[in-house]
Design an enzyme around this catalytic site. Sequence first.
Site, mmCIF file in Angstrom:
data_model
loop_
_atom_site.group_PDB
_atom_site.id
_atom_site.type_symbol
_atom_site.label_atom_id
_atom_site.label_comp_id
_atom_site.label_asym_id
_atom_site.label_seq_id
_atom_site.Cartn_x
_atom_site.Cartn_y
_atom_site.Cartn_z
ATOM 1 N N SER A 1 1.196 -1.118 -6.687
ATOM 2 C CA SER A 1 -0.028 -1.373 -7.384
ATOM 3 C C SER A 1 0.458 -1.862 -8.896
ATOM 4 O O SER A 1 0.975 -2.952 -9.143
ATOM 5 C CB SER A 1 -0.899 -0.052 -7.673
ATOM 6 O OG SER A 1 -2.324 -0.616 -8.190
ATOM 7 N N ASP B 1 -7.522 -2.928 1.472
ATOM 8 C CA ASP B 1 -7.358 -2.370 0.092
ATOM 9 C C ASP B 1 -8.559 -2.454 -0.799
ATOM 10 O O ASP B 1 -8.995 -3.543 -0.936
ATOM 11 C CB ASP B 1 -6.235 -3.412 -0.539
ATOM 12 C CG ASP B 1 -5.672 -2.439 -1.859
ATOM 13 O OD1 ASP B 1 -6.511 -1.887 -2.521
ATOM 14 O OD2 ASP B 1 -4.420 -2.686 -1.975
ATOM 15 N N HIS C 1 -4.890 0.936 0.112
ATOM 16 C CA HIS C 1 -4.209 0.732 -1.110
ATOM 17 C C HIS C 1 -2.847 1.746 -0.926
ATOM 18 O O HIS C 1 -1.992 2.141 -1.755
ATOM 19 C CB HIS C 1 -4.826 1.328 -2.305
ATOM 20 C CG HIS C 1 -4.335 0.786 -3.594
ATOM 21 N ND1 HIS C 1 -4.276 -0.661 -3.815
ATOM 22 C CD2 HIS C 1 -3.893 1.434 -4.584
ATOM 23 C CE1 HIS C 1 -3.657 -0.685 -5.040
ATOM 24 N NE2 HIS C 1 -3.476 0.547 -5.738
#
Length: 186
Positions: free
Chosen positions: A75, A138, A166
Site C-alpha cells: 500500500s 481491493d 487489500h
Amino acid sequence: MSSSDAKVVIVPGNGCGDVENANWYAWLRDQLLKEGIQVILRSMPDPEVARESIWIPFMHKEMGCDEKTVIVGHSSGAVAANRYAEKYKVHGIVVVSPCVTDLGDENERASGYYSRPWEWQSIKENTNCIAVFGSDTDPFIPLREIQEVVDNLQPDETHIIPHRGHFMERTFPELLDVVRKFLQTV
C-alpha cells in the site's frame, strides 16, 4: 539461497503503527528468518501520513536499503518502494496494492508521493527485478491504479489475485514464493 549480505526490507502501509501485529508482515519476516535471510521490519516513523520526506530517508539510513535489498512494500509502503527506487539502486521491489495517485484522499495527498510525475524509467534502471501484486476486490486501490503501475513498470511478475481485497490477511504464501525467487538472483 542468496548471498549472505542479501536482505529483505518490509515497508508497511500507513496506519500500521504496530507492524508486529499488522497483516502478513511479521509472518513474512519469520518465514524468511527461518531460511537464514536477513529481514528488516520496523515500525515506521509518521505511520499515519507516511510522509515521503520521512519514510525515504528512514528506508535509506535506518533500514539500510541498498543494492542487495529486496524491498517488499504494501500500500503506502509500495508507493514508498517505487519512489525509493527512483532515486536509489536496489536489487528488487515487490509492490503489493500500489497506486499512482492520491485517490482524492487528503491524507494520501499530504504524504507527498503524488506531487510530481512518476519516474518509471528510473525505477526500472535502478532494480534488477520487479513484481506487482493486486486484487480485483481491493476496497482502497482501484484495479486501474494497479494496472497503471504494471503498464509503466512492465514487471517481471504480475499477480492480480481475485478476491483478496487489500491483502490484509495474516499469511501471504504467493508473496513469499516471489521474494524467495528474487533472493536467488542477488
